[in-house]
Design a protein around this motif. Structure first.
Motif, PDB file in Angstrom:
ATOM      1  N   LEU A  85       0.761  -1.281  -0.013  1.00  0.00           N
ATOM      2  CA  LEU A  85      -0.047   0.089  -0.105  1.00  0.00           C
ATOM      3  C   LEU A  85       0.596   1.192   0.088  1.00  0.00           C
ATOM      4  O   LEU A  85       2.038   1.156   0.529  1.00  0.00           O
ATOM      5  CB  LEU A  85      -0.995  -0.025   1.149  1.00  0.00           C
ATOM      6  N   PRO A  86       0.437   2.429  -0.722  1.00  0.00           N
ATOM      7  CA  PRO A  86       1.155   3.607  -0.397  1.00  0.00           C
ATOM      8  C   PRO A  86       1.100   4.004   1.012  1.00  0.00           C
ATOM      9  O   PRO A  86       0.287   3.655   1.607  1.00  0.00           O
ATOM     10  CB  PRO A  86       0.476   4.455  -1.383  1.00  0.00           C
ATOM     11  N   VAL A  87       2.201   4.822   1.084  1.00  0.00           N
ATOM     12  CA  VAL A  87       2.473   5.271   2.641  1.00  0.00           C
ATOM     13  C   VAL A  87       1.572   6.477   3.072  1.00  0.00           C
ATOM     14  O   VAL A  87       1.284   6.793   4.072  1.00  0.00           O
ATOM     15  CB  VAL A  87       3.877   5.868   2.829  1.00  0.00           C
ATOM     16  N   ARG A  88       0.898   7.056   1.954  1.00  0.00           N
ATOM     17  CA  ARG A  88       0.282   8.274   2.566  1.00  0.00           C
ATOM     18  C   ARG A  88      -1.287   7.759   2.766  1.00  0.00           C
ATOM     19  O   ARG A  88      -1.746   6.615   2.713  1.00  0.00           O
ATOM     20  CB  ARG A  88      -0.236   8.971   0.850  1.00  0.00           C
ATOM     21  N   PRO A  89      -2.167   8.618   3.509  1.00  0.00           N
ATOM     22  CA  PRO A  89      -3.360   8.189   4.159  1.00  0.00           C
ATOM     23  C   PRO A  89      -4.264   8.044   2.951  1.00  0.00           C
ATOM     24  O   PRO A  89      -4.200   8.695   1.772  1.00  0.00           O
ATOM     25  CB  PRO A  89      -3.802   9.409   4.708  1.00  0.00           C
ATOM     26  N   LEU A  90      -4.957   6.936   2.976  1.00  0.00           N
ATOM     27  CA  LEU A  90      -5.898   6.453   1.731  1.00  0.00           C
ATOM     28  C   LEU A  90      -7.231   5.753   2.395  1.00  0.00           C
ATOM     29  O   LEU A  90      -7.537   5.649   3.463  1.00  0.00           O
ATOM     30  CB  LEU A  90      -5.081   5.174   0.824  1.00  0.00           C
ATOM     31  N   ARG A  91      -7.811   5.466   1.428  1.00  0.00           N
ATOM     32  CA  ARG A  91      -9.325   4.658   1.800  1.00  0.00           C
ATOM     33  C   ARG A  91      -9.313   3.467   0.808  1.00  0.00           C
ATOM     34  O   ARG A  91      -8.969   3.417  -0.352  1.00  0.00           O
ATOM     35  CB  ARG A  91     -10.628   5.645   1.502  1.00  0.00           C
ATOM     36  N   PHE A 154     -12.377   5.199  -3.378  1.00  0.00           N
ATOM     37  CA  PHE A 154     -11.404   4.468  -2.786  1.00  0.00           C
ATOM     38  C   PHE A 154     -10.018   4.592  -3.568  1.00  0.00           C
ATOM     39  O   PHE A 154     -10.110   4.739  -4.811  1.00  0.00           O
ATOM     40  CB  PHE A 154     -11.997   3.051  -2.752  1.00  0.00           C
ATOM     41  N   ASP A 155      -9.070   4.466  -2.771  1.00  0.00           N
ATOM     42  CA  ASP A 155      -7.590   4.292  -3.463  1.00  0.00           C
ATOM     43  C   ASP A 155      -7.290   2.973  -3.532  1.00  0.00           C
ATOM     44  O   ASP A 155      -6.446   2.868  -4.595  1.00  0.00           O
ATOM     45  CB  ASP A 155      -6.637   5.006  -2.578  1.00  0.00           C
ATOM     46  N   VAL A 156      -7.857   2.013  -2.935  1.00  0.00           N
ATOM     47  CA  VAL A 156      -7.446   0.758  -2.906  1.00  0.00           C
ATOM     48  C   VAL A 156      -8.538  -0.404  -2.989  1.00  0.00           C
ATOM     49  O   VAL A 156      -9.476  -0.100  -2.216  1.00  0.00           O
ATOM     50  CB  VAL A 156      -6.488   0.151  -2.124  1.00  0.00           C
ATOM     51  N   VAL A 157      -8.563  -1.258  -3.835  1.00  0.00           N
ATOM     52  CA  VAL A 157      -9.778  -2.367  -3.680  1.00  0.00           C
ATOM     53  C   VAL A 157      -9.239  -3.651  -3.605  1.00  0.00           C
ATOM     54  O   VAL A 157      -8.478  -3.860  -4.430  1.00  0.00           O
ATOM     55  CB  VAL A 157     -10.729  -2.141  -5.165  1.00  0.00           C
ATOM     56  N   PHE A 158      -9.511  -4.541  -2.545  1.00  0.00           N
ATOM     57  CA  PHE A 158      -8.929  -5.736  -2.621  1.00  0.00           C
ATOM     58  C   PHE A 158     -10.166  -6.752  -2.771  1.00  0.00           C
ATOM     59  O   PHE A 158     -11.246  -6.638  -2.391  1.00  0.00           O
ATOM     60  CB  PHE A 158      -8.457  -5.876  -1.082  1.00  0.00           C
ATOM     61  N   ASN A 175     -13.482   2.240 -14.887  1.00  0.00           N
ATOM     62  CA  ASN A 175     -14.683   3.260 -15.175  1.00  0.00           C
ATOM     63  C   ASN A 175     -14.824   3.843 -14.008  1.00  0.00           C
ATOM     64  O   ASN A 175     -15.257   5.295 -13.988  1.00  0.00           O
ATOM     65  CB  ASN A 175     -15.960   2.582 -15.511  1.00  0.00           C
ATOM     66  N   GLU A 176     -14.496   3.578 -12.690  1.00  0.00           N
ATOM     67  CA  GLU A 176     -14.772   4.336 -11.616  1.00  0.00           C
ATOM     68  C   GLU A 176     -13.622   5.059 -10.686  1.00  0.00           C
ATOM     69  O   GLU A 176     -13.705   5.847  -9.821  1.00  0.00           O
ATOM     70  CB  GLU A 176     -15.847   3.396 -10.726  1.00  0.00           C
ATOM     71  N   MET A 177     -12.619   4.105 -10.809  1.00  0.00           N
ATOM     72  CA  MET A 177     -11.634   4.482  -9.753  1.00  0.00           C
ATOM     73  C   MET A 177     -10.539   5.396 -10.471  1.00  0.00           C
ATOM     74  O   MET A 177     -10.206   5.743 -11.747  1.00  0.00           O
ATOM     75  CB  MET A 177     -10.873   3.160  -9.355  1.00  0.00           C
ATOM     76  N   PRO A 178     -10.128   6.460  -9.560  1.00  0.00           N
ATOM     77  CA  PRO A 178      -9.169   7.303 -10.001  1.00  0.00           C
ATOM     78  C   PRO A 178      -7.917   7.094 -10.316  1.00  0.00           C
ATOM     79  O   PRO A 178      -7.500   5.939 -10.090  1.00  0.00           O
ATOM     80  CB  PRO A 178      -9.123   8.230  -8.893  1.00  0.00           C
ATOM     81  N   VAL A 179      -7.211   7.802 -11.087  1.00  0.00           N
ATOM     82  CA  VAL A 179      -5.597   7.398 -11.700  1.00  0.00           C
ATOM     83  C   VAL A 179      -4.900   7.487 -10.443  1.00  0.00           C
ATOM     84  O   VAL A 179      -4.967   7.961  -9.194  1.00  0.00           O
ATOM     85  CB  VAL A 179      -5.297   8.531 -12.352  1.00  0.00           C
ATOM     86  N   GLY A 180      -4.023   6.216 -10.353  1.00  0.00           N
ATOM     87  CA  GLY A 180      -3.231   5.877  -9.486  1.00  0.00           C
ATOM     88  C   GLY A 180      -3.954   5.047  -8.294  1.00  0.00           C
ATOM     89  O   GLY A 180      -3.185   4.364  -7.318  1.00  0.00           O
ATOM     90  N   ALA A 181      -5.041   4.692  -8.494  1.00  0.00           N
ATOM     91  CA  ALA A 181      -5.700   3.484  -7.676  1.00  0.00           C
ATOM     92  C   ALA A 181      -5.209   2.353  -7.812  1.00  0.00           C
ATOM     93  O   ALA A 181      -4.609   1.847  -8.880  1.00  0.00           O
ATOM     94  CB  ALA A 181      -7.299   3.800  -7.717  1.00  0.00           C
ATOM     95  N   LEU A 182      -5.314   1.396  -6.738  1.00  0.00           N
ATOM     96  CA  LEU A 182      -4.925  -0.108  -7.079  1.00  0.00           C
ATOM     97  C   LEU A 182      -5.963  -0.953  -6.846  1.00  0.00           C
ATOM     98  O   LEU A 182      -6.917  -1.021  -6.163  1.00  0.00           O
ATOM     99  CB  LEU A 182      -3.846  -0.353  -5.742  1.00  0.00           C
TER     100      LEU A 182
END
Length: 214
Positions: A85-91, A154-158, A175-182
């Motif tokens: 996961l990225p080190v920045r705060p995320l959802r 969300f920044d990450v979907v598992f 279609n839905e997640m922002p650029v940079g998302a995982l």
């Protein structure tokens, strides 16, 4: 009756072996018929079978429709997910969160971030929700169908779903997640979409696939 049950179990186990099914099917196929004979021999009251049916219904709910059974990951998988996961705060959200282990673990490791789980089956969702309350966790568990959820927040979907669910999940990711998302999937890849990262949390175990939104 016992002889027939044992014979049926042996035939089922042999067919399982011949068709190269997963190894955990072997004892199930071998013992299922003898177990039925044993249970009926106990002459249990009929309400017990109704209770067992309701329990299975609460656990698996709409598996017949989603074709996503209850799969459980483990601590090694959670640790690997945390590391990538990225080190920045995320959802982040675990879709089909089961008993909530990953979400609770990440919420504990990453207090700077917000982690959610969404589960359609009522019993796993209730168990996860109660675990979060008992432990005072910041993890949030939603009951519902992830297909109706907007991923844009969300920044990450598992996901630990099934091969059938992966193509629609890829479409939602694109279609839905922002650029940079995982998008992180345990065990199941997406046909025609090579992963950007591949990890193996457990030696000789399933792979963890990671895609970056470009």
């Amino acid at each position: 009756m016992w002889l027939l049950a044992v014979l049926q179990g042996c035939i089922a186990a042999a067919l399982t072996r011949w068709r190269a099914m997963a190894s955990w099917w072997l004892p199930i196929q071998l013992l299922f018929a003898p177990a039925l004979v044993l249970v009926f021999g106990w002459q249990l009251p009929s309400w017990i079978f109704l209770l067992a049916f309701l329990l299975m219904l609460g656990l698996y709910w709409s598996t017949y429709r989603t074709q996503v059974p209850l799969y459980l990951s483990g601590p090694r998988v959670w640790h690997t997910v945390n590391q990538l996961l990225p080190v920045r705060p995320l959802r982040g959200i675990d879709i089909g969160s089961g008993l909530g282990g990953l979400v609770l673990d990440l919420a504990d490791r990453r207090p700077d971030s917000h982690f959610f789980g969404i589960e359609l089956a009522p019993l796993p969702w209730l168990f996860s929700w109660l675990r979060a309350r008992v432990h005072g966790s910041s993890a949030c568990f939603l009951r519902g169908d992830y297909q109706a959820l907007d991923f844009s927040g969300f920044d990450v979907v598992f996901a630990y779903l099934s091969p059938v669910a992966m193509p629609p999940l890829w479409a939602k990711f694109q279609n839905e997640m922002p650029v940079g998302a995982l998008l992180v999937s345990y065990e199941f890849a997406i046909e025609g979409q090579p992963a950007d990262e591949i990890h193996q949390p457990i030696k000789e175990g399933p792979y963890l696939y990671v895609w970056h939104k470009h």
